[in-house]
Design a protein around this motif. Structure first.
Motif, PDB file in Angstrom:
ATOM      1  N   MET A  71       0.883  -1.193   0.239  1.00 18.25           N
ATOM      2  CA  MET A  71       0.393   0.215  -0.114  1.00 18.25           C
ATOM      3  C   MET A  71       0.607   0.933   0.557  1.00 18.25           C
ATOM      4  N   PRO A  72       0.337   2.191  -0.930  1.00 21.75           N
ATOM      5  CA  PRO A  72       1.464   3.304  -0.794  1.00 21.75           C
ATOM      6  C   PRO A  72       1.332   4.737   0.716  1.00 21.75           C
ATOM      7  N   ASP A  73       2.368   5.016   0.857  1.00 26.41           N
ATOM      8  CA  ASP A  73       2.984   5.399   2.746  1.00 26.41           C
ATOM      9  C   ASP A  73       1.191   5.673   2.782  1.00 26.41           C
ATOM     10  N   HIS A  74       1.500   7.468   1.769  1.00 24.81           N
ATOM     11  CA  HIS A  74       0.237   8.329   1.797  1.00 24.81           C
ATOM     12  C   HIS A  74      -0.817   7.748   2.475  1.00 24.81           C
ATOM     13  N   SER A  75      -1.529   6.403   1.760  1.00 23.76           N
ATOM     14  CA  SER A  75      -3.031   5.570   1.873  1.00 23.76           C
ATOM     15  C   SER A  75      -3.086   4.938   2.835  1.00 23.76           C
ATOM     16  N   LEU A  76      -1.634   4.337   2.716  1.00 26.71           N
ATOM     17  CA  LEU A  76      -1.708   3.917   4.438  1.00 26.71           C
ATOM     18  C   LEU A  76      -1.722   4.841   5.767  1.00 26.71           C
ATOM     19  N   THR A  77      -1.285   6.100   5.662  1.00 26.52           N
ATOM     20  CA  THR A  77      -1.368   7.051   6.935  1.00 26.52           C
ATOM     21  C   THR A  77      -2.574   7.387   6.837  1.00 26.52           C
ATOM     22  N   ILE A  78      -2.932   7.979   5.911  1.00 23.28           N
ATOM     23  CA  ILE A  78      -4.943   8.168   5.486  1.00 23.28           C
ATOM     24  C   ILE A  78      -5.436   6.976   5.997  1.00 23.28           C
ATOM     25  N   LEU A  79      -4.874   5.661   6.205  1.00 23.13           N
ATOM     26  CA  LEU A  79      -5.844   4.172   6.697  1.00 23.13           C
ATOM     27  C   LEU A  79      -5.263   4.050   7.564  1.00 23.13           C
ATOM     28  N   TRP A  80      -4.848   4.465   8.319  1.00 18.70           N
ATOM     29  CA  TRP A  80      -4.521   4.370   9.744  1.00 18.70           C
ATOM     30  C   TRP A  80      -5.359   5.568  10.342  1.00 18.70           C
ATOM     31  N   SER A  81      -4.962   6.925  10.138  1.00 12.52           N
ATOM     32  CA  SER A  81      -5.958   7.928  11.246  1.00 12.52           C
ATOM     33  C   SER A  81      -7.213   7.875  10.643  1.00 12.52           C
ATOM     34  N   LEU A  82      -7.867   7.336   9.535  1.00 13.59           N
ATOM     35  CA  LEU A  82      -9.231   6.466   9.678  1.00 13.59           C
ATOM     36  C   LEU A  82      -9.506   5.718  10.870  1.00 13.59           C
ATOM     37  N   SER A  83      -8.680   4.620  11.063  1.00 14.63           N
ATOM     38  CA  SER A  83      -9.073   3.709  11.511  1.00 14.63           C
ATOM     39  C   SER A  83      -8.847   4.093  13.009  1.00 14.63           C
ATOM     40  N   VAL A  84      -7.821   5.213  13.940  1.00 14.05           N
ATOM     41  CA  VAL A  84      -8.228   5.534  14.675  1.00 14.05           C
ATOM     42  C   VAL A  84      -9.220   6.460  14.897  1.00 14.05           C
ATOM     43  N   SER A  85      -9.299   7.635  14.621  1.00  8.33           N
ATOM     44  CA  SER A  85     -10.898   8.801  14.627  1.00  8.33           C
ATOM     45  C   SER A  85     -12.341   8.287  14.513  1.00  8.33           C
ATOM     46  N   ILE A  86     -12.008   7.235  13.966  1.00 12.52           N
ATOM     47  CA  ILE A  86     -13.829   6.528  13.143  1.00 12.52           C
ATOM     48  C   ILE A  86     -14.313   6.330  14.746  1.00 12.52           C
ATOM     49  N   LYS A  87     -13.576   6.131  16.002  1.00 14.70           N
ATOM     50  CA  LYS A  87     -14.178   6.230  16.985  1.00 14.70           C
ATOM     51  C   LYS A  87     -15.084   7.335  17.063  1.00 14.70           C
ATOM     52  N   ASP A  88     -14.040   8.609  17.341  1.00 10.64           N
ATOM     53  CA  ASP A  88     -14.943   9.917  17.971  1.00 10.64           C
ATOM     54  C   ASP A  88     -15.587  10.017  16.704  1.00 10.64           C
ATOM     55  N   PHE A  89     -15.808   9.733  15.585  1.00 12.09           N
ATOM     56  CA  PHE A  89     -16.541   9.833  14.603  1.00 12.09           C
ATOM     57  C   PHE A  89     -18.221   8.960  15.270  1.00 12.09           C
ATOM     58  N   GLY A  90     -18.215   7.768  15.460  1.00 14.47           N
ATOM     59  CA  GLY A  90     -18.978   6.760  16.233  1.00 14.47           C
ATOM     60  C   GLY A  90     -19.777   7.450  17.460  1.00 14.47           C
ATOM     61  N   ALA A  91     -19.099   8.262  18.244  1.00 18.17           N
ATOM     62  CA  ALA A  91     -19.567   8.774  19.591  1.00 18.17           C
ATOM     63  C   ALA A  91     -20.577   9.933  19.211  1.00 18.17           C
ATOM     64  N   LEU A  92     -19.659  10.550  18.190  1.00 13.43           N
ATOM     65  CA  LEU A  92     -20.670  11.734  17.153  1.00 13.43           C
ATOM     66  C   LEU A  92     -22.214  11.172  17.116  1.00 13.43           C
ATOM     67  N   LEU A  93     -22.195  10.801  16.670  1.00 10.39           N
ATOM     68  CA  LEU A  93     -23.271   9.707  16.274  1.00 10.39           C
ATOM     69  C   LEU A  93     -24.092   8.857  17.159  1.00 10.39           C
TER      70      LEU A  93
END
Length: 498
Positions: A71-93
């Motif tokens: 996986m390209p480095d920038h894609s991996l960084t974005i995917l990991w950021s999504l994995s970490v922050s998705i919890k907070d987004f779910g909490a908002l919902l």
């Protein structure tokens, strides 16, 4: 303009008795069973930092298996950021469902209902490795996020409504103690010397199942909120039974039941979201909740918690163990706040916390700016981080989660707690997204932005917030009912810092 007036408050002997209630086994069990939810949230907040590289490699391995290339480095960084922050987004919902659940099923039953989201989320995270699917891991984090948004509002709501007036703030702070303890346990579990390894990281993500299952075993035997039973359901006999179990004394039960009936007499049945934001008596409490919650979330604490390892890595070889120190200080000063909450009061602890956070952010800016010239100051940098954490947990951290439950009357309380949850999780989400680019743009001066937020929160808290320590819910609501502003002068000495 704030309206200044004095109101004579007559305190009946029965009310005095209710205010002098002591701890019972049923009450303590109910509180401890409820805060197992926040322990799970803290655990999944602290357990992803240390094994980040290992889980990122799992993402990369999965991608290679599917596409025969890394996986390209920038894609991996974005995917990991999504994995970490998705919890907070779910909490908002998840926050959006607090009022419906709390009013439809009760405070205790709602906690039990949403606990199934934690179980489902942990199972999905555990299954992600076996299924070789990072999508399953992200989905698990999202489902767990829904649980976070619901339980961090339902817990303080339940705790405050089952607690006696003289212990209400201290018990509500236990929710934050449990959260901070979960963070520390998660940090330890995520270490490479523990479960943060290539073979065990999926098991590490599933350990929150233990407190979730314990909660299912204990909480059903705890009483429902007597206020919910009396005011929402009109079931006075059940409210009496629940209150007697919690207080252990007929006199204390009758005294508090009398106070609850007074609150019920002033309460209107049902408040819609539209009415909540339009009602005149709610305007000042809404402003206060905005000030306290956004001030807490945007004053630097979350940036320190999320990025302390990276901050220390530049100057220390064993940065992850200093991060454990952050977790330990976090727990210690949250425990201190439990004992100070009913002694010092909410107002004084908030003011002390915000001004201390502002000073720490200023000093962190200065130290970071000259650290390359004077490397010996790196130890001072660590000390300042510890001081900022302790200032946050002495006041803004725990109080921001429960102050809304004290400022609003019974019909508005569930919406107020949902509003609190949205502000807190929204603040965490925004800061997680904005802090890395702000740090690149501003460097050490980014902490001056946090200082400005803390100073603004200090100033507005000084002007707006009344003291709620030792006062009944109806007494506090009376201060806002039909008033243009908050009376800052009465028997509790609102407009003072001493």
């Amino acid at each position: 303009m704030l309206l200044h007036r004095e109101r004579a408050i007559s305190v009946s002997p029965r009310l005095m008795a209710s205010q002098e209630s002591h701890l019972t086994a049923t009450l303590l069990t109910s509180i401890l069973a409820a805060v197992l939810g926040s322990l799970q949230i803290g655990y999944h907040t602290g357990n992803v930092n240390a094994p980040a590289k290992i889980i990122e490699e799992f993402f990369n391995h999965t991608w290679r298996t599917r596409h025969n290339q890394s996986m390209p480095d920038h894609s991996l960084t974005i995917l990991w950021s999504l994995s970490v922050s998705i919890k907070d987004f779910g909490a908002l919902l998840g926050s959006l469902g607090v009022k419906y659940l709390a009013d439809s099923y009760g405070r205790r039953n709602s906690i039990l209902i949403v606990n199934c989201l934690s179980v489902a989320g942990a199972c999905l995270m555990f299954a992600s490795k076996a299924s070789e699917s990072f999508e399953v891991l992200i989905l698990g984090r999202l489902v767990f996020g829904l649980f976070c948004g619901l339980v961090m509002s339902l817990n303080p709501l339940y705790i405050q409504e089952v607690s006696p007036t003289n212990l209400r703030g201290a018990f509500a702070t236990l929710n934050q103690v449990s959260f901070a303890t979960g963070i520390l346990v998660g940090m330890v579990a995520g270490l490479e010397t523990a479960l943060g390894t290539e073979h065990h990281w999926a098991m590490m993500l599933s350990l929150s199942l233990i407190p979730a299952l314990i909660q299912y075993l204990v909480l059903p035997f705890c009483p429902e909120s007597p206020r919910y039973l009396l005011i929402n359901r009109g079931e006075e006999a059940k409210a009496e039974t629940a209150l007697l179990r919690l207080r252990g004394s007929v006199d204390k039960m009758l005294a508090e039941l009398e106070e609850m009936k007074e609150e019920a007499a002033h309460a209107q049945t049902g408040v819609t979201i539209h009415e909540f934001f339009k009602r005149r008596s709610y305007r000042q409490p809404i402003i206060i909740v905005l000030i306290v919650n956004l001030g807490s979330q945007l004053s630097g604490f979350n940036a320190i918690i999320n990025y302390s390892t990276k901050m220390f890595q530049t100057n220390f070889d064993q940065a992850k163990y200093l991060t454990l120190g952050v977790g330990a200080v976090n727990v210690t000063f949250t425990l201190v706040a439990v004992f100070l909450m009913e002694r010092a009061g909410r107002r004084k602890l908030l003011l002390t916390g915000f001004i201390s956070i502002a000073v720490c952010n200023l000093l962190v800016t200065i130290v970071d700016s000259v650290l390359h010239l004077v490397p010996e100051l790196r130890s001072l940098q660590v000390l300042l981080v510890f001081c900022l954490i302790s200032a946050y947990e002495l006041g803004p951290g725990p109080i921001s989660w429960f102050i809304a439950a004290e400022l609003f009357d019974h019909p508005g309380r569930p919406i107020a707690m949902a509003f609190t949850s949205m502000l807190n999780w929204g603040g965490k989400f925004v800061l997680a997204l904005l802090f890395p680019p702000l740090l690149k743009i501003c460097g050490a001066y980014v902490y001056l932005l946090f200082m400005s937020v803390a100073l603004l929160a200090f100033t507005l808290t000084w002007i707006r917030l009344p003291e709620t320590k030792g006062r009944t819910f109806d007494d506090i609501a009376e201060e806002f009912r039909g008033a243009e502003g908050i009376p800052l002068h009465n028997k509790t000495g609102f407009n003072t810092f001493t």
